[in-house]
Motif scaffolding. Sequence first.
Motif, mmCIF file in Angstrom:
data_model
loop_
_atom_site.group_PDB
_atom_site.id
_atom_site.type_symbol
_atom_site.label_atom_id
_atom_site.label_comp_id
_atom_site.label_asym_id
_atom_site.label_seq_id
_atom_site.Cartn_x
_atom_site.Cartn_y
_atom_site.Cartn_z
ATOM 1 N N ILE A 161 -6.679 100.622 -104.566
ATOM 2 C CA ILE A 161 -5.382 100.795 -103.907
ATOM 3 C C ILE A 161 -4.272 100.166 -104.740
ATOM 4 N N VAL A 162 -4.527 98.980 -105.262
ATOM 5 C CA VAL A 162 -3.523 98.303 -106.090
ATOM 6 C C VAL A 162 -3.234 99.122 -107.347
ATOM 7 N N ASN A 163 -4.230 99.827 -107.866
ATOM 8 C CA ASN A 163 -4.053 100.681 -109.042
ATOM 9 C C ASN A 163 -3.569 102.081 -108.688
ATOM 10 N N ARG A 164 -3.025 102.242 -107.485
ATOM 11 C CA ARG A 164 -2.362 103.468 -107.015
ATOM 12 C C ARG A 164 -3.313 104.653 -106.885
ATOM 13 N N ARG A 165 -4.505 104.403 -106.402
ATOM 14 C CA ARG A 165 -5.459 105.474 -106.114
ATOM 15 C C ARG A 165 -5.715 105.526 -104.611
ATOM 16 N N SER A 166 -5.890 106.704 -104.072
ATOM 17 C CA SER A 166 -6.255 106.842 -102.666
ATOM 18 C C SER A 166 -7.741 106.573 -102.513
ATOM 19 N N VAL A 167 -8.119 106.003 -101.379
ATOM 20 C CA VAL A 167 -9.514 105.636 -101.148
ATOM 21 C C VAL A 167 -9.943 106.133 -99.773
ATOM 22 N N VAL A 168 -11.072 106.824 -99.720
ATOM 23 C CA VAL A 168 -11.710 107.181 -98.463
ATOM 24 C C VAL A 168 -12.888 106.227 -98.299
#
Length: 148
Positions: free
Chosen positions: A78-85
Motif C-alpha cells: 500500500i505504501v508503494n502505491r499498489r492495490s491489495v486484495v
Amino acid sequence: MSMKGKFRNLFGLEDEEYEIVEEELEQESSAEAEPMRRSQRKEDKTNVVSLSSVQKNTKMVLCEPRNYNEVQDIADHIVNRRSVVINLQRVDNQQARQIIDFMSGTVYAVSGQIKKLGSQTFLCTPENIEISGNITEIMEEVDPEQRW
C-alpha cells in the motif's frame, strides 16, 4: 554636429555603423530569444504525462496471510502505491481483526480507501486509485462473532 560627424555623414560612414549596430542587436535578440524558446519547449514537455507510464506502474497484489506477522509486507504494498486484495480465510478471527485494524491505519496514513468485498475479503487501495460502487453481501445466518 561635430566635425567628425559631418565627415562621417559626408562619406557615408555613419550609415554603415548604424547598420552594423542594428545587425548586432538583431543577432543578440535572436540569440536571447532562442534559449527562451528552448526553455518554453522544456516547460511544455514537463507538464505532459504519458498515460502509458501511469498504467504500467499500477499493480494489484493478492494476499492470503496465514498469521498477523505478514501484515507488514502487505502494508508495504500500500505504501508503494499498489492495490491489495486481502483474503482472510486462513487466519482465525482475532488475527483477522488485528490485520484489518493495522491495514486500516496504513490506508488512512496514505489517504487511501478500504472496502469489504466479501465476508473475509478486503480491498485496500492507495490515494491514486479510486474505488466506486458497492458489493452487497447476503448474510445467511452467519455467526455474529464472524461478522465484521
